[in-house]
Design a protein around this motif. Structure first.
Motif, PDB file in Angstrom:
ATOM      1  N   MET A  10     -26.586  29.536 -12.340  1.00  0.00           N
ATOM      2  CA  MET A  10     -27.179  29.077 -11.090  1.00  0.00           C
ATOM      3  C   MET A  10     -28.028  27.650 -11.203  1.00  0.00           C
ATOM      4  SD  MET A  10     -29.137  31.295  -8.545  1.00  0.00           S
ATOM      5  CE  MET A  10     -28.889  30.503  -6.691  1.00  0.00           C
ATOM      6  N   ARG A  11     -27.836  26.937 -10.360  1.00  0.00           N
ATOM      7  CA  ARG A  11     -28.676  25.473 -10.603  1.00  0.00           C
ATOM      8  C   ARG A  11     -30.076  25.611  -9.929  1.00  0.00           C
ATOM      9  NH1 ARG A  11     -24.511  20.473 -10.879  1.00  0.00           N
ATOM     10  NH2 ARG A  11     -23.694  21.077 -12.710  1.00  0.00           N
ATOM     11  N   TYR A  12     -31.130  25.163 -10.417  1.00  0.00           N
ATOM     12  CA  TYR A  12     -32.424  25.041  -9.925  1.00  0.00           C
ATOM     13  C   TYR A  12     -32.836  23.836  -9.953  1.00  0.00           C
ATOM     14  CZ  TYR A  12     -32.701  30.106 -10.428  1.00  0.00           C
ATOM     15  OH  TYR A  12     -32.311  31.386 -10.259  1.00  0.00           O
ATOM     16  N   LEU A  13     -33.708  23.219  -8.840  1.00  0.00           N
ATOM     17  CA  LEU A  13     -34.373  22.275  -8.924  1.00  0.00           C
ATOM     18  C   LEU A  13     -35.859  22.493  -9.404  1.00  0.00           C
ATOM     19  CD1 LEU A  13     -34.744  19.279  -7.862  1.00  0.00           C
ATOM     20  CD2 LEU A  13     -35.082  19.884  -5.848  1.00  0.00           C
ATOM     21  N   GLU A  27     -29.376  24.308 -15.222  1.00  0.00           N
ATOM     22  CA  GLU A  27     -28.418  25.194 -15.182  1.00  0.00           C
ATOM     23  C   GLU A  27     -28.607  26.436 -15.937  1.00  0.00           C
ATOM     24  OE1 GLU A  27     -23.780  25.771 -13.587  1.00  0.00           O
ATOM     25  OE2 GLU A  27     -24.339  23.689 -14.147  1.00  0.00           O
ATOM     26  N   VAL A  28     -29.048  27.477 -15.291  1.00  0.00           N
ATOM     27  CA  VAL A  28     -29.421  28.831 -16.075  1.00  0.00           C
ATOM     28  C   VAL A  28     -28.845  30.035 -15.426  1.00  0.00           C
ATOM     29  CG1 VAL A  28     -31.460  27.859 -17.259  1.00  0.00           C
ATOM     30  CG2 VAL A  28     -31.584  28.749 -15.162  1.00  0.00           C
ATOM     31  N   ALA A  29     -28.952  31.013 -16.166  1.00  0.00           N
ATOM     32  CA  ALA A  29     -28.481  32.492 -15.566  1.00  0.00           C
ATOM     33  C   ALA A  29     -29.110  32.736 -14.356  1.00  0.00           C
ATOM     34  CB  ALA A  29     -28.528  33.411 -16.743  1.00  0.00           C
ATOM     35  N   ASP A  30     -30.638  32.665 -14.404  1.00  0.00           N
ATOM     36  CA  ASP A  30     -31.174  33.554 -13.022  1.00  0.00           C
ATOM     37  C   ASP A  30     -32.596  32.856 -13.078  1.00  0.00           C
ATOM     38  OD1 ASP A  30     -32.672  34.449 -15.320  1.00  0.00           O
ATOM     39  OD2 ASP A  30     -31.428  36.447 -15.212  1.00  0.00           O
ATOM     40  N   GLU A  31     -33.193  33.261 -12.078  1.00  0.00           N
ATOM     41  CA  GLU A  31     -34.873  32.861 -11.886  1.00  0.00           C
ATOM     42  C   GLU A  31     -35.493  32.944 -13.121  1.00  0.00           C
ATOM     43  OE1 GLU A  31     -38.582  33.145  -8.714  1.00  0.00           O
ATOM     44  OE2 GLU A  31     -36.726  34.467  -8.526  1.00  0.00           O
ATOM     45  N   ALA A  32     -35.376  34.209 -13.811  1.00  0.00           N
ATOM     46  CA  ALA A  32     -36.303  34.417 -15.093  1.00  0.00           C
ATOM     47  C   ALA A  32     -36.117  33.304 -15.985  1.00  0.00           C
ATOM     48  CB  ALA A  32     -35.737  35.681 -15.744  1.00  0.00           C
ATOM     49  N   ALA A  33     -34.666  33.045 -16.200  1.00  0.00           N
ATOM     50  CA  ALA A  33     -34.469  31.724 -17.112  1.00  0.00           C
ATOM     51  C   ALA A  33     -34.880  30.315 -16.552  1.00  0.00           C
ATOM     52  CB  ALA A  33     -32.907  31.711 -17.371  1.00  0.00           C
ATOM     53  N   VAL A  50     -37.581  27.796 -18.612  1.00  0.00           N
ATOM     54  CA  VAL A  50     -37.342  26.336 -18.872  1.00  0.00           C
ATOM     55  C   VAL A  50     -38.770  25.487 -18.095  1.00  0.00           C
ATOM     56  CG1 VAL A  50     -36.145  24.345 -17.968  1.00  0.00           C
ATOM     57  CG2 VAL A  50     -35.002  26.543 -18.394  1.00  0.00           C
ATOM     58  N   GLY A  51     -39.042  26.152 -17.183  1.00  0.00           N
ATOM     59  CA  GLY A  51     -40.294  25.622 -16.488  1.00  0.00           C
ATOM     60  C   GLY A  51     -41.582  25.674 -17.594  1.00  0.00           C
ATOM     61  N   ARG A  52     -41.688  27.022 -18.010  1.00  0.00           N
ATOM     62  CA  ARG A  52     -42.881  27.188 -18.961  1.00  0.00           C
ATOM     63  C   ARG A  52     -42.574  26.328 -20.042  1.00  0.00           C
ATOM     64  NH1 ARG A  52     -46.522  30.660 -19.918  1.00  0.00           N
ATOM     65  NH2 ARG A  52     -45.803  32.147 -18.458  1.00  0.00           N
ATOM     66  N   GLU A  53     -41.364  25.792 -20.480  1.00  0.00           N
ATOM     67  CA  GLU A  53     -41.158  25.098 -22.046  1.00  0.00           C
ATOM     68  C   GLU A  53     -41.645  23.652 -21.371  1.00  0.00           C
ATOM     69  OE1 GLU A  53     -37.115  25.624 -22.620  1.00  0.00           O
ATOM     70  OE2 GLU A  53     -37.624  27.684 -23.533  1.00  0.00           O
TER      71      GLU A  53
END
Length: 118
Positions: free
Chosen positions: A1-4, A83-89, A93-96
């Motif tokens: 799933m893609r996240y902004l 693009e990651v698997a889910d909200e946790a992922a 990425v946000g934490r990194e």
């Protein structure tokens, strides 16, 4: 799933402060690794609002307001599409991303993460 991931603007950003060479190098390394992993799709820093404009539709009429804009609240200074698997992922990425900023000497930054609509 893609996240902004939206990076929120700060007063320093709006004043034209540039990221340090150290932060730029760290971000370059992080983004490069994220591209190799298939996570980072696109992203960029944006110019301060003095280089932009706002358009508004009200009662069928379009108006344009040139920047700069006085308040930094709600302004975006950059973005990344991941693009990651889910909200946790996406949160990982946000934490990194934030940890890269800490390593680059940034003490105060906020990001907002939102999924694309399916």
């Amino acid at each position: 799933m893609r996240y902004l991931m939206m990076v929120k603007a700060t007063a320093d950003y709006e004043a034209g402060a540039q990221a340090s060479n150290s932060l730029q190098a760290l971000m370059g390394d992080y983004v490069g690794k994220s591209i190799e992993q298939g996570i980072f799709i696109d992203g960029a820093g944006l110019q301060p609002t003095r280089a932009g404009s706002r358009m508004h539709l009200r009662d069928g009429q379009i108006s344009v307001t040139d920047g700069p804009f006085a308040l930094t609240e709600g302004l975006v200074s950059g973005f990344a599409i991941v693009e990651v698997a889910d909200e946790a992922a996406a949160r990982q990425v946000g934490r990194e991303f934030l940890e890269v900023h800490i390593a680059g000497g940034v003490a105060d930054i906020e990001i907002e993460i939102r999924p694309y609509e399916a």
